[in-house]
Motif scaffolding. Structure first.
Motif, PDB file in Angstrom:
ATOM      1  N   GLU A 167      29.610 -21.684  -3.710  1.00 29.87           N
ATOM      2  CA  GLU A 167      29.770 -22.161  -2.337  1.00 29.87           C
ATOM      3  C   GLU A 167      30.365 -21.069  -1.445  1.00 29.87           C
ATOM      4  OE1 GLU A 167      30.734 -23.757  -5.027  1.00 29.87           O
ATOM      5  OE2 GLU A 167      29.694 -25.680  -5.031  1.00 29.87           O
ATOM      6  N   THR A 168      31.319 -20.324  -2.000  1.00 34.80           N
ATOM      7  CA  THR A 168      31.920 -19.221  -1.245  1.00 34.80           C
ATOM      8  C   THR A 168      30.872 -18.171  -0.912  1.00 34.80           C
ATOM      9  OG1 THR A 168      34.031 -19.536  -2.385  1.00 34.80           O
ATOM     10  CG2 THR A 168      33.686 -17.428  -1.270  1.00 34.80           C
ATOM     11  N   VAL A 169      30.072 -17.798  -1.906  1.00 37.04           N
ATOM     12  CA  VAL A 169      29.054 -16.769  -1.694  1.00 37.04           C
ATOM     13  C   VAL A 169      28.059 -17.213  -0.635  1.00 37.04           C
ATOM     14  CG1 VAL A 169      27.129 -15.548  -2.783  1.00 37.04           C
ATOM     15  CG2 VAL A 169      29.308 -15.738  -3.967  1.00 37.04           C
ATOM     16  N   LEU A 170      27.671 -18.477  -0.648  1.00 36.01           N
ATOM     17  CA  LEU A 170      26.762 -18.987   0.374  1.00 36.01           C
ATOM     18  C   LEU A 170      27.348 -18.784   1.763  1.00 36.01           C
ATOM     19  CD1 LEU A 170      24.322 -20.555   1.413  1.00 36.01           C
ATOM     20  CD2 LEU A 170      25.539 -22.674   0.876  1.00 36.01           C
ATOM     21  N   THR A 171      28.611 -19.134   1.935  1.00 31.55           N
ATOM     22  CA  THR A 171      29.259 -18.963   3.234  1.00 31.55           C
ATOM     23  C   THR A 171      29.313 -17.502   3.640  1.00 31.55           C
ATOM     24  OG1 THR A 171      30.614 -20.942   2.894  1.00 31.55           O
ATOM     25  CG2 THR A 171      31.384 -19.359   4.536  1.00 31.55           C
ATOM     26  N   LEU A 172      29.653 -16.623   2.699  1.00 37.59           N
ATOM     27  CA  LEU A 172      29.758 -15.200   3.026  1.00 37.59           C
ATOM     28  C   LEU A 172      28.399 -14.621   3.404  1.00 37.59           C
ATOM     29  CD1 LEU A 172      32.260 -13.918   0.290  1.00 37.59           C
ATOM     30  CD2 LEU A 172      32.728 -14.901   2.550  1.00 37.59           C
ATOM     31  N   LEU A 173      27.350 -15.044   2.709  1.00 35.88           N
ATOM     32  CA  LEU A 173      26.002 -14.593   3.072  1.00 35.88           C
ATOM     33  C   LEU A 173      25.625 -15.061   4.469  1.00 35.88           C
ATOM     34  CD1 LEU A 173      24.135 -15.242  -0.301  1.00 35.88           C
ATOM     35  CD2 LEU A 173      24.530 -13.004   0.755  1.00 35.88           C
ATOM     36  N   GLN A 174      25.968 -16.285   4.791  1.00 30.68           N
ATOM     37  CA  GLN A 174      25.656 -16.816   6.124  1.00 30.68           C
ATOM     38  C   GLN A 174      26.422 -16.059   7.201  1.00 30.68           C
ATOM     39  OE1 GLN A 174      26.672 -20.869   5.132  1.00 30.68           O
ATOM     40  NE2 GLN A 174      24.532 -21.509   5.085  1.00 30.68           N
ATOM     41  N   VAL A 175      27.667 -15.703   6.914  1.00 34.84           N
ATOM     42  CA  VAL A 175      28.470 -14.935   7.871  1.00 34.84           C
ATOM     43  C   VAL A 175      27.874 -13.547   8.081  1.00 34.84           C
ATOM     44  CG1 VAL A 175      30.678 -13.748   8.120  1.00 34.84           C
ATOM     45  CG2 VAL A 175      30.637 -16.172   7.513  1.00 34.84           C
ATOM     46  N   ALA A 176      27.530 -12.882   6.989  1.00 31.56           N
ATOM     47  CA  ALA A 176      27.007 -11.511   7.082  1.00 31.56           C
ATOM     48  C   ALA A 176      25.655 -11.461   7.785  1.00 31.56           C
ATOM     49  CB  ALA A 176      26.894 -10.904   5.691  1.00 31.56           C
ATOM     50  N   GLN A 177      24.910 -12.560   7.730  1.00 30.70           N
ATOM     51  CA  GLN A 177      23.570 -12.617   8.299  1.00 30.70           C
ATOM     52  C   GLN A 177      23.554 -12.235   9.778  1.00 30.70           C
ATOM     53  OE1 GLN A 177      20.705 -13.557   6.618  1.00 30.70           O
ATOM     54  NE2 GLN A 177      19.382 -13.397   8.411  1.00 30.70           N
ATOM     55  N   ALA A 178      24.641 -12.476  10.465  1.00 31.23           N
ATOM     56  CA  ALA A 178      24.685 -12.243  11.909  1.00 31.23           C
ATOM     57  C   ALA A 178      24.884 -10.774  12.273  1.00 31.23           C
ATOM     58  CB  ALA A 178      25.807 -13.080  12.535  1.00 31.23           C
ATOM     59  N   TYR A 179      25.079  -9.905  11.283  1.00 28.45           N
ATOM     60  CA  TYR A 179      25.433  -8.516  11.557  1.00 28.45           C
ATOM     61  C   TYR A 179      24.434  -7.557  10.910  1.00 28.45           C
ATOM     62  CZ  TYR A 179      29.778 -10.543  13.173  1.00 28.45           C
ATOM     63  OH  TYR A 179      30.705 -11.288  13.857  1.00 28.45           O
ATOM     64  N   PRO A 180      24.294  -6.354  11.461  1.00 31.31           N
ATOM     65  CA  PRO A 180      23.352  -5.371  10.913  1.00 31.31           C
ATOM     66  C   PRO A 180      23.936  -4.646   9.700  1.00 31.31           C
ATOM     67  CG  PRO A 180      24.416  -4.451  12.846  1.00 31.31           C
ATOM     68  CD  PRO A 180      24.912  -5.874  12.726  1.00 31.31           C
ATOM     69  N   ILE A 181      24.141  -5.381   8.632  1.00 28.25           N
ATOM     70  CA  ILE A 181      24.699  -4.821   7.405  1.00 28.25           C
ATOM     71  C   ILE A 181      23.966  -5.469   6.236  1.00 28.25           C
ATOM     72  CG2 ILE A 181      26.534  -6.559   7.078  1.00 28.25           C
ATOM     73  CD1 ILE A 181      28.394  -4.141   6.378  1.00 28.25           C
ATOM     74  N   THR A 182      23.836  -4.742   5.133  1.00 31.06           N
ATOM     75  CA  THR A 182      23.120  -5.258   3.970  1.00 31.06           C
ATOM     76  C   THR A 182      24.116  -5.828   2.970  1.00 31.06           C
ATOM     77  OG1 THR A 182      21.398  -3.578   4.254  1.00 31.06           O
ATOM     78  CG2 THR A 182      21.515  -4.683   2.117  1.00 31.06           C
ATOM     79  N   PRO A 183      24.084  -7.134   2.713  1.00 24.37           N
ATOM     80  CA  PRO A 183      25.023  -7.715   1.751  1.00 24.37           C
ATOM     81  C   PRO A 183      24.476  -7.649   0.322  1.00 24.37           C
ATOM     82  CG  PRO A 183      23.820  -9.463   2.860  1.00 24.37           C
ATOM     83  CD  PRO A 183      23.304  -8.171   3.422  1.00 24.37           C
ATOM     84  N   LEU A 184      25.322  -7.241  -0.592  1.00 24.79           N
ATOM     85  CA  LEU A 184      25.033  -7.265  -2.020  1.00 24.79           C
ATOM     86  C   LEU A 184      25.968  -8.273  -2.669  1.00 24.79           C
ATOM     87  CD1 LEU A 184      24.378  -4.256  -0.917  1.00 24.79           C
ATOM     88  CD2 LEU A 184      24.336  -3.625  -3.322  1.00 24.79           C
ATOM     89  N   VAL A 185      25.508  -8.931  -3.710  1.00 31.15           N
ATOM     90  CA  VAL A 185      26.350  -9.895  -4.420  1.00 31.15           C
ATOM     91  C   VAL A 185      26.458  -9.470  -5.878  1.00 31.15           C
ATOM     92  CG1 VAL A 185      26.619 -12.280  -5.180  1.00 31.15           C
ATOM     93  CG2 VAL A 185      25.706 -11.804  -2.897  1.00 31.15           C
ATOM     94  N   ARG A 186      27.693  -9.226  -6.318  1.00 35.07           N
ATOM     95  CA  ARG A 186      27.891  -8.907  -7.732  1.00 35.07           C
ATOM     96  C   ARG A 186      28.166 -10.188  -8.501  1.00 35.07           C
ATOM     97  NH1 ARG A 186      32.192  -4.727 -10.414  1.00 35.07           N
ATOM     98  NH2 ARG A 186      33.717  -6.239  -9.635  1.00 35.07           N
ATOM     99  N   VAL A 187      27.273 -10.476  -9.437  1.00 29.69           N
ATOM    100  CA  VAL A 187      27.462 -11.646 -10.294  1.00 29.69           C
ATOM    101  C   VAL A 187      28.501 -11.319 -11.358  1.00 29.69           C
ATOM    102  CG1 VAL A 187      25.143 -12.530  -9.875  1.00 29.69           C
ATOM    103  CG2 VAL A 187      25.534 -10.945 -11.785  1.00 29.69           C
ATOM    104  N   PRO A 188      29.110 -12.330 -11.978  1.00 31.33           N
ATOM    105  CA  PRO A 188      30.169 -12.049 -12.955  1.00 31.33           C
ATOM    106  C   PRO A 188      29.671 -11.473 -14.269  1.00 31.33           C
ATOM    107  CG  PRO A 188      29.856 -14.421 -12.689  1.00 31.33           C
ATOM    108  CD  PRO A 188      29.042 -13.759 -11.630  1.00 31.33           C
ATOM    109  N   TRP A 189      28.386 -11.713 -14.599  1.00 30.99           N
ATOM    110  CA  TRP A 189      27.864 -11.228 -15.886  1.00 30.99           C
ATOM    111  C   TRP A 189      26.348 -11.226 -15.831  1.00 30.99           C
ATOM    112  CZ3 TRP A 189      30.138  -8.369 -19.244  1.00 30.99           C
ATOM    113  CH2 TRP A 189      29.635  -8.199 -20.528  1.00 30.99           C
ATOM    114  N   ASN A 190      25.744 -10.583 -16.803  1.00 30.86           N
ATOM    115  CA  ASN A 190      24.288 -10.511 -16.899  1.00 30.86           C
ATOM    116  C   ASN A 190      23.763 -11.830 -17.475  1.00 30.86           C
ATOM    117  OD1 ASN A 190      21.647  -9.666 -17.038  1.00 30.86           O
ATOM    118  ND2 ASN A 190      22.022  -7.925 -18.378  1.00 30.86           N
ATOM    119  N   ASP A 191      23.876 -12.873 -16.666  1.00 27.78           N
ATOM    120  CA  ASP A 191      23.570 -14.237 -17.070  1.00 27.78           C
ATOM    121  C   ASP A 191      22.422 -14.750 -16.214  1.00 27.78           C
ATOM    122  OD1 ASP A 191      23.478 -17.041 -17.272  1.00 27.78           O
ATOM    123  OD2 ASP A 191      25.626 -17.214 -17.622  1.00 27.78           O
ATOM    124  N   PRO A 192      21.277 -15.071 -16.804  1.00 26.96           N
ATOM    125  CA  PRO A 192      20.126 -15.490 -15.986  1.00 26.96           C
ATOM    126  C   PRO A 192      20.379 -16.754 -15.178  1.00 26.96           C
ATOM    127  CG  PRO A 192      19.702 -15.871 -18.328  1.00 26.96           C
ATOM    128  CD  PRO A 192      20.946 -15.042 -18.232  1.00 26.96           C
TER     129      PRO A 192
END
Length: 266
Positions: A56-81
């Motif tokens: 839920e946090t990541v969703l909010t952060l992605l939505q916030v970043a969407q408004a700006y000219p920056i590329t968001p990357l998300v680091r997952v906690p592990w190599n888990d499909p």
């Protein structure tokens, strides 16, 4: 009207004539993320591995970043499909997978980002933000074009396998983590030890030989400049929590009296 998704990190790297500078958002704070997103930096790393950030946090952060000219990357906690699938469905286009130490692990990460028959990603785009609830035309057939995968090399074994990892199809970039790398080399906390720096350079050389963009984590500006001079294509130069910690300490050092002393009088 059909929607278009933002360019990926892969595209940003390919289009740039200079290395890309980014920073971490480890606090999980939407306010911090928005401040960082409007900073003028090139990319933002939203961390799930070493933070309390939930889906839920990541969703909010992605939505916030969407408004700006920056590329968001998300680091997952592990190599888990399963986690990778969930993060992609939230609309993360640029996952980072930590602790990739072999070509087999890199291939598993790639498979987690691809729909069958190339991969194992579950199909749920009609229900998810990834395809904007089926508002992105032909998302299922073009999903790989909308996803850029970065894998982290953070162990001595990963350094040894760097040449193989860098040639795995679907690995778009390699990000070196000197902190865990130093620990795996028996040099915990010594990210600037000559042996650790040499290992980072070895990954650079392997990635550059394969034509794969390579980056590194380097909060010390002097270290960051040295890695840029060595050919880094992207560098993480700070983190929201670290910036707040150091800046608040500087304020305390300047304006708070030493223990047992008197506060300065105006």
């Amino acid at each position: 009207m059909p929607l278009r998704l933002n360019p990926t990190f892969r595209a940003a790297l390919a289009a740039s004539d200079r290395p890309l500078a980014g920073m971490w958002v480890s606090s999980g704070s939407a306010v911090a993320a928005e401040i960082a997103a409007g900073s003028g930096l090139d990319w933002l790393l939203l961390d799930m591995e070493h933070s309390a950030a939930s889906l839920e946090t990541v969703l909010t952060l992605l939505q916030v970043a969407q408004a700006y000219p920056i590329t968001p990357l998300v680091r997952v906690p592990w190599n888990d499909p399963t986690v990778i699938k969930q993060v992609l469905d939230l609309g993360a286009q640029n996952p980072i997978v930590p602790m990739v130490s072999s070509a087999a692990e890199a291939r598993a990460a790639v498979a987690a980002t691809r729909y069958p028959p190339e991969g194992v990603r579950g199909v749920g785009s009609a229900l998810a933000r990834s395809a904007r609830w089926s508002r992105v035309d032909d998302y299922l057939s073009t999903a790989a074009d909308h996803v850029s995968l970065t894998v982290q090399i953070e162990t001595a074994a990963g350094v040894a396998a760097a040449a193989e990892i860098a040639t795995v199809e679907g690995v778009d970039a390699i990000f070196v983590g000197p902190s865990d790398l130093s620990a795996s080399m028996g040099l915990l906390g010594q990210q600037s030890h000559p042996d650790v720096v040499a290992a980072v350079h070895a990954v650079f050389a392997a990635a550059q030989e394969a034509g794969t963009p390579v980056g590194v984590n380097a909060f010390d500006p002097v270290v960051a400049e040295a890695y840029l001079a060595a050919g880094a294509d992207f560098v993480a130069v700070g983190a929201d929590v670290a910036l707040l910690a150091r800046a608040s300490e500087a304020l305390a050092h300047r304006f708070s009296a030493p223990h047992g002393g008197e506060r300065p009088r105006s």
